[in-house]
Design a protein around this motif. Sequence first.
Motif, PDB file in Angstrom:
ATOM      1  N   ILE A  87      -9.250   8.162  -5.960  1.00 50.38           N
ATOM      2  CA  ILE A  87      -8.652   7.178  -5.037  1.00 50.38           C
ATOM      3  C   ILE A  87      -9.094   7.487  -3.612  1.00 50.38           C
ATOM      4  CG2 ILE A  87      -6.517   6.132  -4.207  1.00 50.38           C
ATOM      5  CD1 ILE A  87      -5.125   7.220  -6.666  1.00 50.38           C
ATOM      6  N   VAL A 134     -12.790   2.247   2.307  1.00 48.70           N
ATOM      7  CA  VAL A 134     -12.131   0.949   2.428  1.00 48.70           C
ATOM      8  C   VAL A 134     -11.158   0.896   3.602  1.00 48.70           C
ATOM      9  CG1 VAL A 134     -10.727  -0.731   1.221  1.00 48.70           C
ATOM     10  CG2 VAL A 134     -12.403   0.574  -0.033  1.00 48.70           C
ATOM     11  N   LEU A 135     -10.448   1.994   3.854  1.00 46.06           N
ATOM     12  CA  LEU A 135      -9.414   1.934   4.886  1.00 46.06           C
ATOM     13  C   LEU A 135      -9.986   1.592   6.269  1.00 46.06           C
ATOM     14  CD1 LEU A 135      -6.362   2.135   4.837  1.00 46.06           C
ATOM     15  CD2 LEU A 135      -6.557   4.490   5.628  1.00 46.06           C
ATOM     16  N   ILE A 154     -10.613  -2.046   6.301  1.00 44.27           N
ATOM     17  CA  ILE A 154      -9.371  -2.817   6.432  1.00 44.27           C
ATOM     18  C   ILE A 154      -8.921  -2.832   7.890  1.00 44.27           C
ATOM     19  CG2 ILE A 154      -6.914  -2.823   5.858  1.00 44.27           C
ATOM     20  CD1 ILE A 154      -7.660  -1.657   3.135  1.00 44.27           C
ATOM     21  N   ILE A 178     -11.804   8.858  -2.470  1.00 42.20           N
ATOM     22  CA  ILE A 178     -13.178   8.455  -2.163  1.00 42.20           C
ATOM     23  C   ILE A 178     -13.201   6.989  -1.728  1.00 42.20           C
ATOM     24  CG2 ILE A 178     -15.484   8.073  -3.143  1.00 42.20           C
ATOM     25  CD1 ILE A 178     -14.884  10.394  -5.064  1.00 42.20           C
ATOM     26  N   GLY A 179     -12.546   6.160  -2.531  1.00 42.04           N
ATOM     27  CA  GLY A 179     -12.495   4.735  -2.188  1.00 42.04           C
ATOM     28  C   GLY A 179     -11.802   4.510  -0.855  1.00 42.04           C
ATOM     29  N   THR A 180     -10.691   5.240  -0.665  1.00 44.48           N
ATOM     30  CA  THR A 180      -9.911   5.043   0.549  1.00 44.48           C
ATOM     31  C   THR A 180     -10.743   5.327   1.799  1.00 44.48           C
ATOM     32  OG1 THR A 180      -8.059   5.832  -0.748  1.00 44.48           O
ATOM     33  CG2 THR A 180      -7.701   5.602   1.608  1.00 44.48           C
ATOM     34  N   LEU A 184       0.833  -1.204   0.000  1.00 39.45           N
ATOM     35  CA  LEU A 184       0.000   0.000   0.000  1.00 39.45           C
ATOM     36  C   LEU A 184       0.868   1.255   0.000  1.00 39.45           C
ATOM     37  CD1 LEU A 184      -2.804   1.293   0.113  1.00 39.45           C
ATOM     38  CD2 LEU A 184      -2.663   1.246   2.587  1.00 39.45           C
ATOM     39  N   TYR A 206     -11.173  -5.274   9.873  1.00 37.66           N
ATOM     40  CA  TYR A 206     -10.939  -6.716   9.819  1.00 37.66           C
ATOM     41  C   TYR A 206      -9.530  -7.112  10.209  1.00 37.66           C
ATOM     42  CZ  TYR A 206     -10.082  -6.115   4.680  1.00 37.66           C
ATOM     43  OH  TYR A 206      -9.663  -5.739   3.437  1.00 37.66           O
ATOM     44  N   THR A 207      -8.598  -6.137  10.150  1.00 42.65           N
ATOM     45  CA  THR A 207      -7.278  -6.427  10.710  1.00 42.65           C
ATOM     46  C   THR A 207      -7.400  -6.617  12.220  1.00 42.65           C
ATOM     47  OG1 THR A 207      -6.297  -5.056   8.990  1.00 42.65           O
ATOM     48  CG2 THR A 207      -4.898  -5.605  10.852  1.00 42.65           C
TER      49      THR A 207
END
Lengths: 336, 459
Positions: free
Chosen positions: A304, A311-312, A315, A306-308, A68, A318-319
């Motif tokens: 990018i 999603v971050l 992530i 917007i997605g981040t 990443l 679930y980490t």
Amino acid sequence: MYLFGDPTVWLPVTFAALMGFSILIYVILDGFDLGVGVLFPFADGAEKDRMIASIGPFWDANETWLVLAIGLLLVAFPTAHGAILTALYLPVAVMLIGLILRGVAFEFRAKAPAPHKRAWNTAFFTGSLMTSLSQGFMLGLYIMGLQYTWATVAFAGVTAVFLTVGYSFIGATWLIIKTDEALQLKAVQWAKGGIWGIVLGLSAISLASPLVSPRIFDKWFSFPEAILLAPMPLMSAALIALLWLALKRLPTRDDSFAWFPFAASIVLFTLAFFGLAYSFYPYVVPEQLTIYEAASAPESLFIILIGTCFVLPTILGYTALAYTVFRGKATELRYD
Amino acid sequence: MDTLLLSRIQFGANISFHILFPTITIALGWVLLYFKLRFNFSNDMKWMEAYRFWVKVFALSFAMGVVSGITMSFQFGTNWPGFMETVGNIAGPLLAYEVLTAFFLEAVFLGIMLFGFSRVPGWLHTLATFLVAFGTTMSAFWILVLNSWMHTPAGFEMRDGVAHATDWFAIIFNPSMPYRLAHMLLASGLTVAFLIAGLSAFRWLIGDRSAGVRTTLRTGLTLGAMLIPVQIFMGDLHGLNTLEYQPQKVAAMEGNWETGPNVPLLLFAIPDEEARANRFEVAIPNGASLILTHDPDGVVPGLNDFVAEDGTALHPPVAPVFYSFRIMVGTGMAMLLLSWAAVGLMIYKRRGVDGLPKPLLWGLVPMAFSGWVATLAGWYTTEIGRQPWLVQGVMTTEQAVADVPAPMVASTLIAYLVVYALLLTAYIGVLFYLARKATKGEPIRPRVPPSGEAIVAAE
């Protein structure tokens, strides 16, 4: 895109922050599992299995933070990505081969015929060492402005050793949490041995970076910055003192405070990271290219981002789930 | 050799090595989910046996894929800085979405899938298996979007020599993306089908008669027999798409020099670029016209249309494209024959896998890696077929290469090749070792609560 004013200003800053965040998480997370690999030769056969078990469910995701970080450099600052990586061509190749060796050794040492296990253990150690050393070397060369002279290479050699010792330190503190009995005792000893690497490494970088660049010198030693920044080195010194005291008393009978050295190392790594980030801002290639000059087109960064934003957090969620599922002392790794 | 050629060989070697493993994990993830669900619904231990054996292969392949993939992400910067400098505004977000939506998903849930069986509730383990399969497929989606865009760029404009995105929908659903994605996903399915069939046939031949091996042998063969006709159909559609957007590639694939009707299908030939003609042709009359235009009089583009006035070729090097295309198609035909023969015999004799003759089973063993051969040959066809372009019509490969001294590239290339050769040997060796070990009757261990005492790494 104009939410926070000029997109050619706030987008590069946001992406520099995101990239910094990924590098920091990478250094902490892969730092401990690389460190466990570096400590491999000091452990006996059964201990090696347990050390692997303590990082087995995590290492893969830990390395993804490197992908990443390098991905963000690639997509947000493409010209810097090219400039930095071509300058670091050989150490990058060494690191990649190291990462390949240790990554596959995880699997092969458990699946290959028993007589080959020794060889894969060696590959795991060698790969971890190559990765740590080359990352330290790249850090040193970056601080030296990506120039190759005898002095800069020598300095990079020094940071290579110290970062490796630093990784083995945080690896040892991870093992203090994840193991018990004889191996935990050993881990405390390893941490005690490694703490000097942290002290010397932090000092070396703190001394060298202002000496190399007058710009960095001014950032740290002019008034009133010097006073405002003073808590950073003071906090680091206090943490190191606390760590030393804690390591002398660990392991405790009821295993209390086993988490402390690892937590303290995270704080130490974070402080060091912010120190470096403060020194180098706004440059992404030291003294050559700022994040504003190197940034991609705002419309690409925005899509990018917007997605981040969605999603971050997922992530991170679930980490956290994975670390919760595999919490507690490391037990046998098995598929059933 | 110069830096450009060395860098191309290095990138080719890295990506060839890398693609072997995702090709397995993309489809194997779904096959594992299938095994797991069959077990959940039937409680039949044979599905669990199948799952346990193939999850090991998955873990090993996944690790190989991850580490060789990290190499790829660095090579863009170390060897090809021009690529991101020119088309970074488009390639960047696509790669970022791959990392964000796929890499973390698969990496995190892989831990739970592999080691969490006795630590998490059954539904969460099944969910983890699903998310890993889903993650690998998402990863394939994004990377094929980017690769397809490099073949058929759309939805962008050039400003000062740098590509800027104008329409993300057009970029993602660029003209060749649906075909390439379907072609690759099917290739992955076939690779896994034949790997499962081949390794199971090997276990059968050395005496394994367990319910697990019967199940996997049948599953592999059936999957292969089902997918291969779909793949041939899909490949044809993909070829027609290439004919429309990259006619020079199709001309090289067919070894056709002059544009015209009634072009024969060359089964074999030696293309000679100096003489601009083929030697030793073995051909089916009108074949190429028939396949590409569905009309024997159809016009097929020829390579001589793609030559600049000063004589430099604007088409890809002919021989590698021509040969790799034939290797891919030939392997596909072998897959068709073998899997249909096997399934036909199983149905005709009504004895399941017991009815399969030994020679056929021995034929399946080397076919375990036929998917790799076909996939690599296919990729060589399409990627070499795009040369001299890196992004079709936008930038050439030469424009992207880094100014790194050739000896430096040569030394890292040799290091990578040595590592890859060793790892590939170890990987194939371990697959057969695991198969032999499973045949010797590795007992299926009962599910026990995790104990803090015994410490053995997962086998």
